[in-house]
Design an enzyme around this catalytic site. Structure first.
Site, short mmCIF file in Angstrom:
data_model
loop_
_atom_site.label_atom_id
_atom_site.label_comp_id
_atom_site.label_asym_id
_atom_site.label_seq_id
_atom_site.Cartn_x
_atom_site.Cartn_y
_atom_site.Cartn_z
N LEU A 18 0.81 -1.22 0.00
CA LEU A 18 0.00 0.00 0.00
C LEU A 18 0.84 1.27 0.00
O LEU A 18 0.51 2.25 -0.67
CB LEU A 18 -0.92 0.01 1.22
CG LEU A 18 -2.18 -0.85 1.14
CD1 LEU A 18 -2.80 -1.00 2.52
CD2 LEU A 18 -3.18 -0.24 0.17
N ASP A 67 15.26 0.49 9.62
CA ASP A 67 14.73 -0.83 9.95
C ASP A 67 13.88 -0.67 11.20
O ASP A 67 14.39 -0.59 12.31
CB ASP A 67 15.87 -1.82 10.20
CG ASP A 67 15.38 -3.22 10.54
OD1 ASP A 67 14.14 -3.43 10.59
OD2 ASP A 67 16.22 -4.12 10.75
N TYR A 177 -1.63 -8.68 15.94
CA TYR A 177 -1.97 -7.60 15.01
C TYR A 177 -3.10 -6.74 15.57
O TYR A 177 -3.01 -5.51 15.54
CB TYR A 177 -2.38 -8.19 13.66
CG TYR A 177 -2.54 -7.15 12.58
CD1 TYR A 177 -1.43 -6.50 12.05
CD2 TYR A 177 -3.80 -6.80 12.10
CE1 TYR A 177 -1.57 -5.53 11.06
CE2 TYR A 177 -3.96 -5.83 11.11
CZ TYR A 177 -2.84 -5.20 10.60
OH TYR A 177 -2.98 -4.24 9.63
N LYS A 181 -2.23 -2.85 16.54
CA LYS A 181 -2.91 -1.80 15.79
C LYS A 181 -3.80 -0.96 16.71
O LYS A 181 -3.97 0.25 16.50
CB LYS A 181 -3.74 -2.39 14.65
CG LYS A 181 -2.92 -3.06 13.56
CD LYS A 181 -1.92 -2.11 12.90
CE LYS A 181 -2.60 -1.18 11.91
NZ LYS A 181 -1.59 -0.38 11.15
#
Length: 291
Positions: A18, A67, A177, A181
């Site tokens: 994306l 990184d 995740y 998030k």
């Protein structure tokens, strides 16, 4: 040195998926853009952008080493970014980097946290800390790429974050995740409070996008064939770019989530994230991060 015309964008997670598609779409526009992109693999990222057809007299793309799994690389990237900006404004800080990976094995580079948490939140929060004076001086827009999955987080999940997000906790990729998030979204609220009127902070969802490589670290790949609302990478990028210049931002400073279909979620959808003490807890100071 004279300031550059057009907009300057500093981006994470723009070497593929994306983020790459978002930059690519902006490079097709006639308005000038100056991009400063952090990437782990400079050679591969440069090769990818070399394949993009754009007017190099109108736009510039600089790729600097970063990184996000290693906090030690964040400060050098921030310093090089500020040097590259010189007198230019930092118009948009595009925080797009993300990964979906289980919390198995020891933390990288001695971290007590799992890699996905460091990438999805901690390193990008640290980067924002380091760029804060420039963000305020530039009246920047900070665009945080979020996920509609944050609404699935429950109070019991939040209470377990300290365990879930630790290195080698054994939590699977989906649980990590969701948690990371949500914490990232807490960070968006925190920065909205900290920056006040000196900058604009938005969270935006690209929708359920297929083909980004986000789940490449998962042992089992999810089957998205049965999901009717899935979108392509180019469409997901268009949703993200809407956050770059939208001017219908709600007056309520806590209403910051822009959906993939272009509407602002009401606060009751993410009410658990509005706890300021929770935001403070998961947004350490620069001094604490560097300690």
């Amino acid at each position: 040195m004279a300031a550059t015309l057009g907009k300057t964008i500093v981006a994470t997670g723009a070497s593929s998926g994306l983020g790459f598609e978002s930059v690519k779409q902006l490079l097709q526009q006639s308005q000038p853009y100056k991009f400063i992109i952090g990437a782990r693999d400079l050679k591969t990222t440069q090769a990818a952008f070399d394949q993009v057809q754009y007017d190099a007299k109108t736009h510039s793309v600089s790729i600097l080493p970063l990184d996000l799994a290693d906090l030690r690389t964040v400060k050098p990237f921030a310093q090089q970014t500020l040097e590259a900006l010189d007198q230019d404004k930092l118009d948009i800080l595009f925080l797009n980097a993300g990964m979906n990976k289980a919390a198995t094995g020891p933390g990288l580079h001695g971290s007590k946290w799992c890699e996905a948490y460091v990438v999805n939140h901690l390193s990008q929060h640290y980067l924002t800390q380091l760029l804060r004076p420039k963000l305020s001086a530039s009246h920047s827009r900070v665009v945080v790429v979020s996920s509609g999955l944050i609404r699935a987080v429950k109070e019991a999940d939040i209470e377990a974050f300290e365990t879930t997000l630790k290195a080698d906790s054994g939590a699977d990729g989906f649980k990590v995740y969701h948690a990371s998030k949500f914490v990232q979204f807490l960070g968006a609220h925190w920065w909205r409070r900290q920056l006040g009127t000196s900058a604009t902070v938005l969270a935006v969802s690209p929708g359920l996008v297929i083909g980004t490589g986000l789940g490449r670290h998962l042992d089992t790949q999810p089957n998205l064939d049965h999901i009717p609302d899935k979108v392509t990478v180019d469409k997901g990028a268009k949703s993200l770019l809407r956050a770059f210049d939208c001017n219908d931002i709600p007056e309520d400073p806590e209403q910051i989530f822009l959906t993939s279909w272009g509407e602002w979620w009401p606060k009751d959808v993410y009410s658990l994230s509005l706890d300021k003490s929770l935001q403070d807890r998961w947004c350490p100071s620069q001094e604490d991060i560097e300690a």
